[in-house]
Scaffold this active site. Structure first.
Site, PDB file in Angstrom:
ATOM      1  N   GLY A   3      16.678   8.686   3.903  1.00 28.14           N
ATOM      2  CA  GLY A   3      16.188   9.709   3.793  1.00 28.14           C
ATOM      3  C   GLY A   3      16.145  10.653   4.892  1.00 28.14           C
ATOM      4  N   ARG A  24      22.367  17.561  17.374  1.00 27.18           N
ATOM      5  CA  ARG A  24      22.819  18.498  18.610  1.00 27.18           C
ATOM      6  C   ARG A  24      22.717  17.832  19.849  1.00 27.18           C
ATOM      7  NH1 ARG A  24      19.191  21.086  21.843  1.00 27.18           N
ATOM      8  NH2 ARG A  24      19.845  23.175  22.813  1.00 27.18           N
ATOM      9  N   ARG A  67      22.550   7.442   0.366  1.00 28.80           N
ATOM     10  CA  ARG A  67      22.474   6.100   0.078  1.00 28.80           C
ATOM     11  C   ARG A  67      23.698   5.755  -0.518  1.00 28.80           C
ATOM     12  NH1 ARG A  67      16.684   5.585   1.615  1.00 28.80           N
ATOM     13  NH2 ARG A  67      15.615   7.532   0.877  1.00 28.80           N
ATOM     14  N   GLY A 125      16.923   5.191   9.179  1.00 29.50           N
ATOM     15  CA  GLY A 125      15.842   3.979   9.101  1.00 29.50           C
ATOM     16  C   GLY A 125      16.299   2.734   9.070  1.00 29.50           C
ATOM     17  N   ASP A 126      15.389   1.746   8.776  1.00 31.00           N
ATOM     18  CA  ASP A 126      15.830   0.146   8.907  1.00 31.00           C
ATOM     19  C   ASP A 126      17.013  -0.099   8.189  1.00 31.00           C
ATOM     20  OD1 ASP A 126      14.205   0.540   6.877  1.00 31.00           O
ATOM     21  OD2 ASP A 126      13.065  -1.355   7.009  1.00 31.00           O
ATOM     22  N   THR A 180      13.396   8.964  10.667  1.00 29.01           N
ATOM     23  CA  THR A 180      12.605   8.675   9.230  1.00 29.01           C
ATOM     24  C   THR A 180      11.201   9.011   9.484  1.00 29.01           C
ATOM     25  OG1 THR A 180      11.724   7.008   7.751  1.00 29.01           O
ATOM     26  CG2 THR A 180      12.174   5.991  10.029  1.00 29.01           C
ATOM     27  N   ILE A 181      10.692   9.823   8.200  1.00 27.36           N
ATOM     28  CA  ILE A 181       9.057  10.274   8.344  1.00 27.36           C
ATOM     29  C   ILE A 181       8.124   9.106   8.384  1.00 27.36           C
ATOM     30  CG2 ILE A 181       9.750  12.449   7.357  1.00 27.36           C
ATOM     31  CD1 ILE A 181       8.485  11.592   4.789  1.00 27.36           C
ATOM     32  N   ASP A 182       8.562   7.919   7.995  1.00 28.28           N
ATOM     33  CA  ASP A 182       7.581   6.970   7.601  1.00 28.28           C
ATOM     34  C   ASP A 182       7.096   6.270   9.191  1.00 28.28           C
ATOM     35  OD1 ASP A 182       7.744   7.164   4.922  1.00 28.28           O
ATOM     36  OD2 ASP A 182       9.436   5.788   4.603  1.00 28.28           O
ATOM     37  N   ASP A 194       7.992   3.550  10.463  1.00 24.44           N
ATOM     38  CA  ASP A 194       8.067   2.080  10.118  1.00 24.44           C
ATOM     39  C   ASP A 194       8.855   1.326  11.002  1.00 24.44           C
ATOM     40  OD1 ASP A 194       9.984   2.975   8.758  1.00 24.44           O
ATOM     41  OD2 ASP A 194       9.449   2.093   6.769  1.00 24.44           O
ATOM     42  N   ARG A 244     -15.158  19.176  -5.635  1.00 16.89           N
ATOM     43  CA  ARG A 244     -14.523  18.313  -6.395  1.00 16.89           C
ATOM     44  C   ARG A 244     -14.142  16.904  -5.529  1.00 16.89           C
ATOM     45  NH1 ARG A 244     -10.880  22.750  -9.260  1.00 16.89           N
ATOM     46  NH2 ARG A 244     -11.917  22.568 -11.253  1.00 16.89           N
ATOM     47  N   ARG A 275       6.255   4.098   1.197  1.00 20.64           N
ATOM     48  CA  ARG A 275       6.458   3.064   0.503  1.00 20.64           C
ATOM     49  C   ARG A 275       6.012   1.756   0.953  1.00 20.64           C
ATOM     50  NH1 ARG A 275      12.450   3.464  -0.749  1.00 20.64           N
ATOM     51  NH2 ARG A 275      12.265   4.323   1.463  1.00 20.64           N
ATOM     52  N   ALA A 297     -10.721  12.659   6.080  1.00 25.40           N
ATOM     53  CA  ALA A 297     -10.720  11.972   4.572  1.00 25.40           C
ATOM     54  C   ALA A 297     -11.739  11.101   4.474  1.00 25.40           C
ATOM     55  CB  ALA A 297      -9.268  11.386   4.142  1.00 25.40           C
ATOM     56  N   GLU A 327       1.841   5.925  -1.135  1.00 23.14           N
ATOM     57  CA  GLU A 327       2.331   5.861  -2.167  1.00 23.14           C
ATOM     58  C   GLU A 327       2.569   4.267  -2.423  1.00 23.14           C
ATOM     59  OE1 GLU A 327       6.768   6.978  -0.520  1.00 23.14           O
ATOM     60  OE2 GLU A 327       6.344   7.417  -2.769  1.00 23.14           O
ATOM     61  N   ARG A 351       8.876  16.075   3.513  1.00 29.05           N
ATOM     62  CA  ARG A 351      10.123  15.774   4.087  1.00 29.05           C
ATOM     63  C   ARG A 351      10.957  16.938   4.850  1.00 29.05           C
ATOM     64  NH1 ARG A 351      12.346  11.194   3.859  1.00 29.05           N
ATOM     65  NH2 ARG A 351      12.094   9.965   2.184  1.00 29.05           N
TER      66      ARG A 351
HETATM   67  P1  ATP Z   1      14.397   5.396   5.053  1.00 35.23           P
HETATM   68  O1  ATP Z   1      13.445   4.733   5.771  1.00 35.23           O
HETATM   69  O2  ATP Z   1      14.198   6.828   5.213  1.00 35.23           O
HETATM   70  O3  ATP Z   1      14.571   5.185   3.620  1.00 35.23           O
HETATM   71  P2  ATP Z   1      16.983   4.048   5.593  1.00 35.23           P
HETATM   72  O4  ATP Z   1      18.063   4.049   6.663  1.00 35.23           O
HETATM   73  O5  ATP Z   1      15.711   2.707   5.454  1.00 35.23           O
HETATM   74  O6  ATP Z   1      15.937   5.248   5.482  1.00 35.23           O
HETATM   75  P3  ATP Z   1      18.082   2.937   3.059  1.00 35.23           P
HETATM   76  O7  ATP Z   1      18.458   3.628   1.787  1.00 35.23           O
HETATM   77  O8  ATP Z   1      17.288   1.467   3.077  1.00 35.23           O
HETATM   78  O9  ATP Z   1      17.544   4.204   3.903  1.00 35.23           O
HETATM   79  O10 ATP Z   1      19.457   2.626   3.691  1.00 35.23           O
HETATM   80  C1  ATP Z   1      20.445   3.493   4.067  1.00 35.23           C
HETATM   81  C2  ATP Z   1      21.821   3.104   3.747  1.00 35.23           C
HETATM   82  O11 ATP Z   1      21.960   1.566   4.542  1.00 35.23           O
HETATM   83  C3  ATP Z   1      22.001   2.339   2.343  1.00 35.23           C
HETATM   84  O12 ATP Z   1      22.411   3.284   1.347  1.00 35.23           O
HETATM   85  C4  ATP Z   1      23.144   1.397   2.398  1.00 35.23           C
HETATM   86  O13 ATP Z   1      24.429   2.229   2.480  1.00 35.23           O
HETATM   87  C5  ATP Z   1      23.011   1.121   3.862  1.00 35.23           C
HETATM   88  N1  ATP Z   1      22.440  -0.343   3.717  1.00 35.23           N
HETATM   89  C6  ATP Z   1      21.338  -0.592   3.863  1.00 35.23           C
HETATM   90  N2  ATP Z   1      21.260  -2.225   3.977  1.00 35.23           N
HETATM   91  C7  ATP Z   1      22.486  -2.557   4.090  1.00 35.23           C
HETATM   92  C8  ATP Z   1      23.046  -4.012   4.086  1.00 35.23           C
HETATM   93  N3  ATP Z   1      22.080  -5.097   3.930  1.00 35.23           N
HETATM   94  N4  ATP Z   1      24.337  -3.909   4.129  1.00 35.23           N
HETATM   95  C9  ATP Z   1      25.075  -2.645   4.311  1.00 35.23           C
HETATM   96  N5  ATP Z   1      24.702  -1.708   4.030  1.00 35.23           N
HETATM   97  C10 ATP Z   1      23.395  -1.606   3.954  1.00 35.23           C
END
Ligand code: ATP
Length: 344
Positions: free
Chosen positions: A31, A41, A92, A122-123, A146-148, A150, A183, A192, A207, A243, A277
């Site tokens: 995300g 940059r 993704r 993100g992770d 990531t905005i989360d 986490d 209200r 998530r 809140a 959410e 976002r």
């Molecule tokens: P956000 O926290 O904003 O969702 P994120 O980096 O956690 O960001 P994901 O969609 O979970 O977002 O992961 C990004 C991309 O990393 C995935 O679309 C995929 O291409 C790759 N990825 C995630 N897990 C694996 C894995 N176990 N093996 C290979 N690639 C992976």
């Protein structure tokens, strides 16, 4: 007498010189988050500062598989520090999770003579980088975007502060109309798996209740506390719902509360959605992204591999990908207590 051998730690400049890396790449993945551009940059300019060529990879892992690379110079990142989104775009990629996808990615990186990669995401992004590192010899360094918020290994992720400020601004506006019409509003915010956005923005906006995935939600208790507020002349209230809340989203929870409220409150629901976002990154996010971008790049050029750069207590720290992706950042329970006291 034998001369005492000096055992001085090498400077970062010396380590970079010793590694002699010629070309690296940067991408954004998962995300999007405000501040990713500030980080791109920082990465590009740090490379140029050290005389290293830098390629931008478009659309995350999908772009590596498609060979969608572009040359970057200090001027290609002019005038982006203040912009939300990511100039490299994000995506993704299911294909990257397959053996063939990874093989193609490695082939393309090798063909471009890329010796290391900075991954901003993100992770999931770091899980992908870790899997790749188990099979192939191109090192990755991660930067948490990531905005989360986490991620383990950093107090704050890039984009979190901006998202919080956006959410608080929205809640303030909703509070005006809630107050004018007496209200009760249920406002759903992103998160998530984690309630960081809901908890921090809930405290900042006063809140009346904050529902997050990390704590158990009891609808009867929620109704009881809203009722208590009503009896003490509270005419408007805000309930923040992350959410990922396990009882349901804001719509479901509002419905459950309405059934038990006997018409005492006029109830409305707002889902903030993707507005959280976007927008110009805050000063905090720009500085965080700049600091992490510089240090992550220097670590890569100095020969480090498969770690994430984070900021803990205002100091840059590096955490290996396994730890960063397997551990959960705990929510601060004291903040929950504070929010309860302050909504009294
Ligand atoms: P956000 O926290 O904003 O969702 P994120 O980096 O956690 O960001 P994901 O969609 O979970 O977002 O992961 C990004 C991309 O990393 C995935 O679309 C995929 O291409 C790759 N990825 C995630 N897990 C694996 C894995 N176990 N093996 C290979 N690639 C992976």
């Amino acid at each position: 007498m034998a001369e005492k051998k000096e055992n001085k730690e090498k400077t970062i400049e010396e380590k970079i010189k010793e590694q002699n890396i010629k070309k690296v790449a940067v991408f954004t993945s998962g995300g999007d988050a405000p501040g990713m551009n500030a980080c791109i940059r920082a990465v590009v300019r740090t490379c140029s500062y050290h005389g290293v060529q830098i390629k931008g990879i478009m659309r995350g892992y999908a772009g590596i598989i498609d060979g969608d690379f572009k040359n970057m110079t200090p001027r290609s990142v002019s005038n982006i520090i203040q912009r939300g989104g990511t100039i490299l775009k994000s995506a993704r990629s299911e294909e990257f999770k397959t053996k063939e996808g990874m093989e193609q990615a490695y082939f393309n990186l090798k063909a471009e003579r890329i010796e290391g990669v900075i991954a901003i995401g993100g992770d999931g992004t770091f899980r992908g980088a870790y899997e790749f590192s188990q099979k192939y010899d191109i090192p990755f360094i991660g930067v948490p975007g990531t905005i989360d918020n986490d991620m383990f290994g950093t107090d704050f992720t890039i984009g979190y502060d901006t998202a919080l400020n956006t959410v608080v601004e929205c809640i303030d506006k909703i509070r005006d109309t809630a107050h004018a019409h007496d209200r009760l509003f249920f406002i759903e915010v992103m998160g998530r798996d984690a309630g960081f956005i809901a908890l921090y923005s809930g405290i900042a906006s006063g809140a009346e209740a904050i529902l997050i995935p990390e704590t158990e939600t009891n609808i009867d208790n929620l109704v009881e506390s809203l009722d208590y507020g009503w009896r003490r002349k509270k005419t408007s209230s805000i309930v923040l719902v992350a959410e990922g809340e396990e009882v349901g989203g804001a719509i479901e929870i509002a419905k459950m509360v309405k059934e038990r409220m006997n018409g005492r409150y006029d109830i409305r629901v707002t889902i903030l959605g993707h507005i959280q976002r976007g927008g110009a990154p805050t000063c905090n996010d720009r500085v965080l992204a700049s600091r992490l971008g510089v240090r992550a790049t220097e670590a890569l050029l100095a020969g480090e591999r498969n770690i994430m750069a984070g900021m803990i207590n205002n100091k840059i720290v590096f955490t290996d990908f396994v730890k960063a992706t397997k551990h959960n950042t705990e929510i601060n329970r004291d903040l929950l207590r504070i929010s309860e006291i302050l909504s009294y």
